[in-house]
Write a protein that holds these residues in place. Structure first.
Motif, PDB file in Angstrom:
ATOM      1  N   MET A  69       0.830  -1.187   0.000  1.00 23.32           N
ATOM      2  CA  MET A  69       0.000   0.000   0.000  1.00 23.32           C
ATOM      3  C   MET A  69       0.874   1.250   0.000  1.00 23.32           C
ATOM      4  O   MET A  69       1.854   1.332   0.726  1.00 23.32           O
ATOM      5  N   GLU A  70       0.516   2.187  -0.856  1.00 26.62           N
ATOM      6  CA  GLU A  70       1.156   3.498  -0.878  1.00 26.62           C
ATOM      7  C   GLU A  70       0.087   4.526  -0.556  1.00 26.62           C
ATOM      8  O   GLU A  70      -1.011   4.470  -1.103  1.00 26.62           O
ATOM      9  N   ALA A  71       0.409   5.450   0.327  1.00 25.52           N
ATOM     10  CA  ALA A  71      -0.523   6.515   0.687  1.00 25.52           C
ATOM     11  C   ALA A  71       0.137   7.858   0.410  1.00 25.52           C
ATOM     12  O   ALA A  71       1.294   8.068   0.758  1.00 25.52           O
ATOM     13  N   THR A  72      -0.612   8.728  -0.222  1.00 18.43           N
ATOM     14  CA  THR A  72      -0.128  10.070  -0.529  1.00 18.43           C
ATOM     15  C   THR A  72      -1.136  11.078   0.005  1.00 18.43           C
ATOM     16  O   THR A  72      -2.336  10.961  -0.265  1.00 18.43           O
ATOM     17  N   LEU A  73      -0.649  12.046   0.743  1.00 17.73           N
ATOM     18  CA  LEU A  73      -1.503  13.120   1.228  1.00 17.73           C
ATOM     19  C   LEU A  73      -1.635  14.135   0.092  1.00 17.73           C
ATOM     20  O   LEU A  73      -0.702  14.848  -0.237  1.00 17.73           O
ATOM     21  N   ASP A  74      -2.810  14.158  -0.533  1.00 19.36           N
ATOM     22  CA  ASP A  74      -3.030  15.032  -1.688  1.00 19.36           C
ATOM     23  C   ASP A  74      -3.365  16.456  -1.302  1.00 19.36           C
ATOM     24  O   ASP A  74      -2.928  17.405  -1.956  1.00 19.36           O
ATOM     25  N   HIS A  75      -4.190  16.600  -0.276  1.00 19.02           N
ATOM     26  CA  HIS A  75      -4.659  17.942   0.048  1.00 19.02           C
ATOM     27  C   HIS A  75      -5.044  18.005   1.522  1.00 19.02           C
ATOM     28  O   HIS A  75      -5.641  17.068   2.049  1.00 19.02           O
ATOM     29  N   ILE A  76      -4.712  19.117   2.165  1.00 16.54           N
ATOM     30  CA  ILE A  76      -5.169  19.383   3.528  1.00 16.54           C
ATOM     31  C   ILE A  76      -6.236  20.465   3.438  1.00 16.54           C
ATOM     32  O   ILE A  76      -5.965  21.578   3.006  1.00 16.54           O
ATOM     33  N   GLN A  84      -6.842  19.338  17.572  1.00 12.99           N
ATOM     34  CA  GLN A  84      -6.092  18.211  17.003  1.00 12.99           C
ATOM     35  C   GLN A  84      -6.921  17.482  15.943  1.00 12.99           C
ATOM     36  O   GLN A  84      -7.113  16.270  15.997  1.00 12.99           O
ATOM     37  N   MET A  85      -7.419  18.264  14.965  1.00 15.62           N
ATOM     38  CA  MET A  85      -8.202  17.694  13.867  1.00 15.62           C
ATOM     39  C   MET A  85      -7.525  17.967  12.530  1.00 15.62           C
ATOM     40  O   MET A  85      -6.982  19.053  12.305  1.00 15.62           O
ATOM     41  N   LEU A  86      -7.576  16.990  11.667  1.00 16.24           N
ATOM     42  CA  LEU A  86      -7.027  17.116  10.328  1.00 16.24           C
ATOM     43  C   LEU A  86      -8.077  16.612   9.333  1.00 16.24           C
ATOM     44  O   LEU A  86      -8.522  15.467   9.417  1.00 16.24           O
ATOM     45  N   HIS A  87      -8.480  17.474   8.404  1.00 13.51           N
ATOM     46  CA  HIS A  87      -9.430  17.107   7.350  1.00 13.51           C
ATOM     47  C   HIS A  87      -8.631  17.091   6.056  1.00 13.51           C
ATOM     48  O   HIS A  87      -8.140  18.130   5.613  1.00 13.51           O
ATOM     49  N   SER A  88      -8.471  15.904   5.439  1.00 16.76           N
ATOM     50  CA  SER A  88      -7.550  15.787   4.301  1.00 16.76           C
ATOM     51  C   SER A  88      -8.066  14.824   3.241  1.00 16.76           C
ATOM     52  O   SER A  88      -9.031  14.097   3.446  1.00 16.76           O
ATOM     53  N   LEU A  89      -7.380  14.866   2.105  1.00 16.07           N
ATOM     54  CA  LEU A  89      -7.662  13.956   1.000  1.00 16.07           C
ATOM     55  C   LEU A  89      -6.454  13.048   0.815  1.00 16.07           C
ATOM     56  O   LEU A  89      -5.329  13.525   0.631  1.00 16.07           O
ATOM     57  N   LEU A  90      -6.682  11.748   0.876  1.00 14.08           N
ATOM     58  CA  LEU A  90      -5.620  10.756   0.704  1.00 14.08           C
ATOM     59  C   LEU A  90      -5.795  10.004  -0.605  1.00 14.08           C
ATOM     60  O   LEU A  90      -6.907   9.652  -0.971  1.00 14.08           O
ATOM     61  N   SER A  91      -4.683   9.748  -1.282  1.00 16.78           N
ATOM     62  CA  SER A  91      -4.677   8.826  -2.418  1.00 16.78           C
ATOM     63  C   SER A  91      -4.022   7.541  -1.957  1.00 16.78           C
ATOM     64  O   SER A  91      -2.904   7.559  -1.444  1.00 16.78           O
ATOM     65  N   LEU A  92      -4.729   6.455  -2.139  1.00 22.87           N
ATOM     66  CA  LEU A  92      -4.207   5.148  -1.743  1.00 22.87           C
ATOM     67  C   LEU A  92      -4.033   4.282  -2.978  1.00 22.87           C
ATOM     68  O   LEU A  92      -4.876   4.275  -3.870  1.00 22.87           O
ATOM     69  N   HIS A 151      -6.541   1.912  -7.142  1.00 22.19           N
ATOM     70  CA  HIS A 151      -6.305   3.292  -6.736  1.00 22.19           C
ATOM     71  C   HIS A 151      -7.586   3.836  -6.111  1.00 22.19           C
ATOM     72  O   HIS A 151      -8.662   3.693  -6.686  1.00 22.19           O
ATOM     73  N   ARG A 152      -7.437   4.436  -4.940  1.00 19.37           N
ATOM     74  CA  ARG A 152      -8.577   5.008  -4.230  1.00 19.37           C
ATOM     75  C   ARG A 152      -8.244   6.401  -3.744  1.00 19.37           C
ATOM     76  O   ARG A 152      -7.103   6.692  -3.427  1.00 19.37           O
ATOM     77  N   LYS A 153      -9.245   7.240  -3.673  1.00 20.51           N
ATOM     78  CA  LYS A 153      -9.118   8.561  -3.043  1.00 20.51           C
ATOM     79  C   LYS A 153     -10.130   8.593  -1.911  1.00 20.51           C
ATOM     80  O   LYS A 153     -11.289   8.229  -2.096  1.00 20.51           O
ATOM     81  N   GLU A 154      -9.666   9.019  -0.742  1.00 25.40           N
ATOM     82  CA  GLU A 154     -10.558   9.050   0.415  1.00 25.40           C
ATOM     83  C   GLU A 154     -10.436  10.369   1.164  1.00 25.40           C
ATOM     84  O   GLU A 154      -9.338  10.877   1.352  1.00 25.40           O
ATOM     85  N   MET A 155     -11.581  10.881   1.563  1.00 26.43           N
ATOM     86  CA  MET A 155     -11.653  12.056   2.403  1.00 26.43           C
ATOM     87  C   MET A 155     -11.557  11.571   3.838  1.00 26.43           C
ATOM     88  O   MET A 155     -12.338  10.714   4.272  1.00 26.43           O
ATOM     89  N   VAL A 156     -10.608  12.100   4.595  1.00 25.25           N
ATOM     90  CA  VAL A 156     -10.345  11.611   5.935  1.00 25.25           C
ATOM     91  C   VAL A 156     -10.400  12.768   6.921  1.00 25.25           C
ATOM     92  O   VAL A 156      -9.824  13.823   6.694  1.00 25.25           O
ATOM     93  N   ILE A 157     -11.115  12.553   8.028  1.00 21.65           N
ATOM     94  CA  ILE A 157     -11.123  13.503   9.141  1.00 21.65           C
ATOM     95  C   ILE A 157     -10.551  12.780  10.343  1.00 21.65           C
ATOM     96  O   ILE A 157     -11.077  11.766  10.784  1.00 21.65           O
ATOM     97  N   LYS A 158      -9.462  13.301  10.832  1.00 26.42           N
ATOM     98  CA  LYS A 158      -8.783  12.629  11.938  1.00 26.42           C
ATOM     99  C   LYS A 158      -8.382  13.633  12.975  1.00 26.42           C
ATOM    100  O   LYS A 158      -7.969  14.708  12.697  1.00 26.42           O
TER     101      LYS A 158
END
Length: 158
Positions: A69-76, A84-92, A151-158
């Motif tokens: 698995m490769e993960a890339t942080l595309d956008h914050i 301590q919240m991060l809303h981002s777009l990940l490409s997996l 290939h997947r793109k996911e919106m992540v809130i952490k």
């Protein structure tokens, strides 16, 4: 005979030949497309007849399926230090092998298929505030050796 009449006749011959050649090239590429389509249809019709996506691709059930698995942080979108919240777009990108999906290539080295047709690894994001939102259609790239790439793109809130 007019001195330029030979010139125009030559241009006409070159133009006619180029048009004829273009039609022949078009017919050949169209033929290739038809053969590639037929090969893809044959691959789908033979490979997925007895394929059961509920069965893991590892022949020995005691061994794990290796998934790279490769993960890339595309956008914050938002980064809140105080809360301590991060809303981002990940490409997996996930890669694994399933020998049941291999074929001997004639023309086609790879095809695309839907996620619903093949075994896929379960992927869980832990320690998130909300369930990740999958943003893409589930298409998987399949190579003739049985290697799959998802290939997947996911919106992540952490």
């Amino acid at each position: 005979m007019h001195p330029q009449s030979g010139y125009y006749a030559g241009l006409c011959v070159v133009f006619c030949l180029s048009q004829l050649f273009g039609i022949m090239v078009g017919a050949t590429s169209s033929n290739r497309e038809v053969r590639a389509y037929e090969e893809a249809s044959q691959i789908y019709n033979t490979m997925f007849v007895e394929y059961d996506k509920r069965i893991r691709p590892q022949p020995n059930h005691t061994e794990p399926v290796l998934v790279r698995m490769e993960a890339t942080l595309d956008h914050i979108y938002n980064f809140d230090v105080t809360n301590q919240m991060l809303h981002s777009l990940l490409s997996l990108s996930l890669r694994w092998s399933d020998r049941r999906l291999a074929w001997y290539p004639q023309r086609l080295q790879s095809i695309y298929t839907q996620k619903a047709r093949v075994w896929t690894p379960n992927l869980f994001l832990l320690n998130g505030l909300a369930q990740p939102e999958d943003l893409e259609e589930h298409t998987i790239y399949l190579e003739y050796q049985g290697n799959l790439v998802w290939h997947r793109k996911e919106m992540v809130i952490k």
